[in-house]
Design an enzyme around this catalytic site. Structure first.
Site, mmCIF file in Angstrom:
data_model
loop_
_atom_site.group_PDB
_atom_site.id
_atom_site.type_symbol
_atom_site.label_atom_id
_atom_site.label_comp_id
_atom_site.label_asym_id
_atom_site.label_seq_id
_atom_site.Cartn_x
_atom_site.Cartn_y
_atom_site.Cartn_z
ATOM 1 N N GLU A 120 -53.866 -28.174 -50.779
ATOM 2 C CA GLU A 120 -53.877 -29.388 -49.671
ATOM 3 C C GLU A 120 -54.953 -29.295 -48.756
ATOM 4 O O GLU A 120 -55.393 -30.226 -47.896
ATOM 5 C CB GLU A 120 -52.656 -29.028 -48.942
ATOM 6 C CG GLU A 120 -52.582 -27.762 -47.944
ATOM 7 C CD GLU A 120 -52.465 -26.461 -48.485
ATOM 8 O OE1 GLU A 120 -52.183 -25.554 -47.686
ATOM 9 O OE2 GLU A 120 -52.539 -26.437 -49.723
ATOM 10 N N HIS A 178 -54.843 -23.083 -51.893
ATOM 11 C CA HIS A 178 -54.545 -24.221 -51.354
ATOM 12 C C HIS A 178 -54.899 -25.477 -51.531
ATOM 13 O O HIS A 178 -56.227 -26.019 -51.136
ATOM 14 C CB HIS A 178 -54.764 -24.088 -49.835
ATOM 15 C CG HIS A 178 -54.074 -22.973 -49.208
ATOM 16 N ND1 HIS A 178 -53.024 -23.041 -48.350
ATOM 17 C CD2 HIS A 178 -54.433 -21.359 -49.149
ATOM 18 C CE1 HIS A 178 -52.401 -21.864 -47.935
ATOM 19 N NE2 HIS A 178 -53.466 -20.772 -48.483
ATOM 20 N N CYS A 186 -49.289 -20.477 -51.597
ATOM 21 C CA CYS A 186 -49.584 -19.235 -50.969
ATOM 22 C C CYS A 186 -48.355 -18.737 -50.524
ATOM 23 O O CYS A 186 -47.584 -18.144 -51.162
ATOM 24 C CB CYS A 186 -50.626 -19.625 -49.535
ATOM 25 S SG CYS A 186 -51.156 -17.975 -48.865
#
Length: 234
Positions: free
Chosen positions: A196, A194, A85
């Site tokens: 994660e 994302h 991002c």
């Protein structure tokens, strides 16, 4: 293996990235934007967030942080670097990746679970996927529209450097549905969604994001073996 996670002023996903690294089996090392020392890490993650509040062109100020000078030099020497991002924006501003990230075409912030198709699996961060694999990970951005001139876009396509595309809807209007790209060497990857946030069943829509972190561990392990073999042949 030690994965460094950089914290810039405004970073808000650095803790999540560090946790993802630990879940994958790495030691997470926190790196501070004002400290040029990379503390001997084997790879680096530039996490999502709003570095310096995105007051100037996204990622432009973060690009000049002392830690980035070290990361740029190390990346050019082969250090695996993942920008997520805002981290993707920083990589573009640092000229480690081509193109730029601009305001979403519809001018609205998008926060949703997003389907991607993995295309390039020959990078340090995607080798644990299979070509054409569809994965589901969250996207959350207001300035996530990837743009580049036609020549650059054609080169990315021809060289197999688009690592993932949006499918089942494009959340921000990125050209050619590009969600992530890599550099020519395959050690630097930028991705807008994302990964994660998709590493645990309790909190994510899937476990698909874990593949980015296990990929780099696999790449580093392979590099270590190659180095040992080369040393034994001397």
């Amino acid at each position: 293996m030690r994965i460094g996670v950089v914290t810039f002023p405004g970073s808000l996903d650095d803790g999540d990235a560090a946790r993802a690294a630990r879940i994958a089996g790495a030691e997470a090392v926190r790196l501070w934007h004002g400290d040029p020392d990379l503390h001997g890490v084997d790879a680096v993650v530039l996490p999502g967030g709003f570095s310096y509040g995105d007051y100037l062109r996204c990622g432009a100020i973060a690009r000049f942080a002392p830690v980035m000078e070290s990361i740029i030099d190390a990346a050019r020497g082969g250090l695996p670097v993942l920008g997520i991002c805002n981290g993707f924006q920083v990589l573009c501003e640092a000229h480690l990746l081509p193109g730029a990230l601009t305001r979403n075409q519809h001018l609205h912030f998008r926060n949703r679970d997003q389907w991607l198709k993995v295309e390039a699996t020959n990078t340090a961060w995607t080798n644990d996927f299979t070509p054409g694999q569809e994965i589901l990970i969250p996207v959350k951005n207001g300035e996530g529209c990837f743009v580049a001139d036609t020549r650059t876009l054609d080169a990315l396509e021809a060289e197999g450097r688009v690592i993932a595309r949006y499918i089942k809807g494009n959340p921000n209007g990125s050209q050619r549905d590009i969600a992530g790209i890599t550099n020519e060497a395959g050690n630097v990857v930028g991705i807008m969604p994302h990964p994660e946030h998709a590493v645990e069943a309790l909190t994510g829509p899937s476990l698909d994001g874990l593949g980015f972190f296990t990929s780099v561990l696999r790449a580093l392990a392979g590099a270590s073996v190659d180095s040992q073999l080369a040393g034994g042949q001397q």
